[in-house]
Design an enzyme around this catalytic site. Structure first.
Site, PDB file in Angstrom:
ATOM      1  N   VAL A   1       0.834  -1.164   0.000  1.00  0.00           N
ATOM      2  CA  VAL A   1       0.000   0.000   0.000  1.00  0.00           C
ATOM      3  C   VAL A   1       0.888   1.241   0.000  1.00  0.00           C
ATOM      4  CG1 VAL A   1      -1.862  -1.186   1.196  1.00  0.00           C
ATOM      5  CG2 VAL A   1      -0.208   0.174   2.520  1.00  0.00           C
TER       6      VAL A   1
ATOM      7  N   VAL B   1       3.097   2.733   2.919  1.00  0.00           N
ATOM      8  CA  VAL B   1       4.118   1.877   3.510  1.00  0.00           C
ATOM      9  C   VAL B   1       5.055   1.344   2.414  1.00  0.00           C
ATOM     10  CG1 VAL B   1       4.495  -0.330   4.715  1.00  0.00           C
ATOM     11  CG2 VAL B   1       2.708   1.253   5.486  1.00  0.00           C
ATOM     12  N   CYS B   2       4.517   0.516   1.553  1.00  0.00           N
ATOM     13  CA  CYS B   2       5.374  -0.190   0.603  1.00  0.00           C
ATOM     14  C   CYS B   2       5.963   0.749  -0.437  1.00  0.00           C
ATOM     15  CB  CYS B   2       4.579  -1.311  -0.053  1.00  0.00           C
ATOM     16  SG  CYS B   2       3.862  -2.404   1.194  1.00  0.00           S
ATOM     17  N   VAL B   3       5.297   1.865  -0.712  1.00  0.00           N
ATOM     18  CA  VAL B   3       5.852   2.880  -1.613  1.00  0.00           C
ATOM     19  C   VAL B   3       6.608   3.942  -0.820  1.00  0.00           C
ATOM     20  CG1 VAL B   3       5.302   4.626  -3.356  1.00  0.00           C
ATOM     21  CG2 VAL B   3       3.993   2.494  -3.261  1.00  0.00           C
TER      22      VAL B   3
END
Lengths: 208, 208, 208, 208, 208, 208, 208, 208
Positions: free
Chosen positions: B114, B117-119
């Site tokens: 998401v 977070v992941c980006v």
């Protein structure tokens, strides 16, 4: 953080209308079509009203992108008109930049389709060459509000100023007394609520 | 506030696809599923089209997060593929960072699930190591628009540039003449309105 | 108010695809373009999957309305294809009505562009001739949600049943056991969330 | 057009919970996930509170559709639980209909996922057999508001009554004096604004 | 514009929960009540999970603002709890600031009601004293999205970082391997979609 | 429920334009002003194009309600024009009803401001006298979507048919061959997307 | 489908204000609070203006539901005021029904909180006893638009007429000439746009 | 990025109310009219409550723009009132700037219609002269959210602080103990939810 407020100056501003083409307009979905058409024509009318040098450019207009919107072509019969052979960023087209520089203006009022490419790329290029850039947000359109917001963030971070066509007109005009009728007509033609105010006012006055 | 405009350069850019996993995608609700799927596949197609080094990574793909979306796995059979054993910020995984550095590229095009977070985490890490970071906002998804807006603000404030996959493709391509057919196909496959323009254009031309 | 529930029956249903033309699709703004394209193709796929007689028709396809979307033409190479010479209501075209009556079916599954004209007019005509009419609401598009809502109200008041392509597929199929793989593939190809469920499920099972 | 008002009667009503499965829930996008989870659990709690016979059914729960949401399974350990082998319309499953008829109730309170199939199909079937059908709209979910609206229109036209879980609870309870605490607890557990009212009230009273 | 990325560090962070009172919560309308309640409790749970020093404060809780939400009081029975006698900006309360300084932490995770006052004022005060401030945007609520956006802009311009509770949890945890079960439980309890992923995963695994 | 489909018939229809006054238009907020202005003028243009008898009426136009929008007055210089002395429901004005009956038409196409009063009241009155009533939903405006929806429900329940101006034009015209240019001009002047299709089509054809 | 149009008649109508209590109002989220407050007070003012018999009722006003909104209590000091001891459907309270029947009116104008319970239940009961029921949709509030839409559908299907307070006022007044000032004041006090029209009109006239 | 937090100080702040005129208000569509009216009057009430020097100005009030809203004129009978003869940017009017400077205050609280012109222009001018500028976002209105967002971005980038009227009141008041009743009355009069809290609280306390 406060600094100088350099306003739009009608003696130092040029208008760039980029890729408002009949085909590409079908991509614009962050505005209602009636509203977007009105905004683009309002910007054209204000450019003419203030006698701002205006430069038109298109991308591949013989292909699926379609021709420049006829109203714009008619509005500026004498304007530089650069049908770019392929450059996506109009600023990569030497003729386009030369036309801008030939105006001698340092303030660029920019609108186009689609916002994150046809507006953002030349806006960023112009900022890098120390032009002042004013993006006409409501005469520029794109796929949806998400891509618009990202484009605005990128341009704003680089120093572009985000405006509406109405704000551009007001900042150029400065004082109603410069021409009440002229500005009133511009607004009446492109702001239905304003037209209604004038209609009511006129009816009341003429009725007495 | 104006400065240099360092554009995306296809010889200096790599693509990071982070955690587009079948399970995690059920968390994405700031985009319609059809639109999001299309955007992610468009980004994959553009990465392949421009031959950009692409790095895939996943988090816990044997657990509930689910496997990498099969289309991405198939699109990049030779790409570095790092199944992280637990690091949430992919940049904390040495193998991932090594793969990036092995490309020798300084511009990172990042998308993932998401967004906040992941980006955002690897984007902030990369910025801190002086990479240029371009977030593909419409190929990155999260719970809702509120958390997305907060993530955008955090990344933008740190210097990331927010773009759409379409803007990325255009900024990399620079000039239609580099390959009209190729870019046209990319757009036709992922922008229904553009496909329709081409269909109408082709029908008219072939009909005469 | 309760009465009989006459379900869609795959042995008694025909599909009418009306004016899904490349030009007219630029008018559709009550759906995101990615979503609408997916819905129309999903309807086409289900028509083929259930072997429903399908009838295609277009309005002025050599003019600005543009050609039938190529995917639909390819999907139904043998289908009756009526290029109407001018009738706005397809039901006013004798060839179209004859093609429908030739199928012998009494249940008509209808979708088209734009909803309040190309769908509503033939739907009302068909109801008046005692067909059962099922409007595929999400494969029919129009200018905006306001005009759509008015069109739905008019059709519903006349006795049309409003459905989604997914509901049509399910009501036709009745029981998964008739063909698990086939229906699963239809859903997987057109519902990203469902595809993800299958991807996760398959990965888990194959991994063990 | 006025007629009798046959209210929900706790001695004559049964609850049908259809396909609230962990996988299928990822398809529900017409409600925020927090809200939808709360609504479904509120309906479960009210079914228990009023001792309504409750029937659970699932579709293919060993496949990608996933298991029944555990909270529902735990809430009704003794309830008839029909894992349908394939019927899409639960009413096509004889065991399911038998379980309903075994309750002897004529009022059916129905909720499920997705609305236009798992709710609408059995609702239409039940109406055709002269049951009174009350659809719990906010404990039933589907792909988006467009498909929901179509499903509501179809069910309403056939005579189903559209309600919220809160309206169902109130119509069953009739009079607060039947059990102030019990109903208050149900509301406090599932309506944060109501819980806050109670918290403020209690604090004020206890503080004096 | 790139610089250091100072992450949230569980050994250097404290949580401030400001004015989540039963009465004031009726003012919060930029979030659905179910969602907002869940977000606030998720933040509380993460504070406990990471053993972060947590400070509670309220404004006039014996008056119409109402008592602190009982769940928060119960969650932190040992936490400093400052019932402010009148200061609107909690930072103007010496006891509150002393409690913060007593933790020795330099990173403040802040949430409260309403965003532009109870969150923004202490956030700006803390930034002025060189704390790092992380605003939990989705556990902070206010009258509507317009006032929220203005508050975000003001805090962001002053250097606050805007996050979601989920991003806070992930940035604190760093690596799933630190405790898979614990973090999984936190997510399962507050993200219905995640809970469903786990339910499906568990069912599949246990079924074999 | 199916029955006869009595279409709009250009030989049997009259248009009623009720209270589109400059002042009252400031109350209309369920449409964007550009869109609403366009819709009203489109309806006026279609009335003229089909030579439909058209009746204008206003309420208190010398007071704050303001004069009839000048464009409408100019469009129908010969039309019956009833400045009502006070009746809110135009049908209560004998002169207005007489003008309608003098046309000899039984189909009434009605639009006005505001929807729930100036449109709904005469629509209900006309239905009670066995006229067929077609409400032009997008040329009728009111305070917000909630009051519009209620008004639609009331009129629809009484037997009014809800249409858009585009549907009215198409149902009256029946067949493009009756006048391709005329109808095309009407659409081109009021549907920007359609104008663009024509511009692209014309450019392509003329360029060859 | 056309029939008689029985209008609201000020000599045959009574107003029922149900459960507009200070606590319950915190549940209302389908309207902005400023708008809802204005709508409720507008309805009260119109009831007084037309001298309609008005009946107030509350549910548990000594508990968390809170007292009747003080403005309503003050507006109708002589009105029947039934503090129901527990009945959820006000129609189950004999005193309430007796008060209604004592008015001798057959048209009931109903508003309340929340729509699907406090309005819908007595509306359905009144319809069953052959009253005409007019629901004031914008002075009735509930949890969200989904539950509102369901409630409207249920009431409309049973024969209730959905109106706005403005439509109610206009249908009762019939003709401005009955009292221009009075109706103008009612509108000016509750419709800011109308107040502005009057202010402009008055200023222009007085200035001459 | 952290720095000093210079709060609004009631001894160093002045309020500028720019062009809240009866005609111009019809242009405001980014707020519901009820809400906008309430916000403007709330700002006026807080200016009076804190005895802030307040300056009123209008543009062309004898023309279609209409007179200053009467409530504002009445609220500040002694305030400087500058009817500008034509300057669009109020800061271009020497009398207006002189009035501001005569107050001796360095903090300017600004609101007006429309945001991107009447608020933004003087805000940018004031910032350039080293005033601190606080824009009251919810008492300033414009054509739509798109033009508002652009105006906010431009002002924020130049150093203006974006606030709501509620935040302004709270930052000026600092501590409830300065005057509980006064601030409570201000909130009760302009925040319906807060008024309800007080009504419930008062009823409970008085009832015992």
């Amino acid at each position: 953080m406060s600094g100088e407020y350099t306003r739009l100056d009608k003696d130092n501003a040029a208008v760039l209308l980029i890729d408002h083409q009949a085909g590409l307009l079908s991509l614009v979905r962050d505005f209602d079509p009636d509203t977007f058409k009105n905004n683009v024509l309002a910007l054209a009318d204000l450019a003419k009203y203030f006698n701002l040098p205006t430069i038109l450019t298109t991308s591949f207009e013989n292909g699926p992108n379609g021709p420049l919107v006829p109203e714009l072509k008619e509005a500026f019969p004498e304007a530089p008109y650069i049908a770019r052979p392929g450059q996506i960023n109009a600023w990569d087209n030497e003729e386009f930049v030369a036309a801008i520089k030939a105006t001698g203006k340092k303030q660029l009022i920019v609108a186009g389709v689609v916002t994150e490419v046809c507006v953002a790329f030349p806006a960023l290029s112009a900022l890098a060459e120390d032009f002042e850039v004013f993006v006409v947000t409501d005469a520029s359109g794109t796929f949806n509000a998400v891509t618009r917001d990202a484009a605005w963030d990128r341009m704003s971070a680089a120093g572009a100023q985000l405006m509406s066509w109405f704000a551009v007109a007001c900042e150029l005009h400065r004082d109603w007394r410069n021409d009440v009728e002229g500005l009133g007509a511009l607004f009446s033609n492109h702001i239905p609520d304003y037209r209604n105010l004038i209609a009511s006012y006129t009816a009341l006055n003429s009725g007495q």
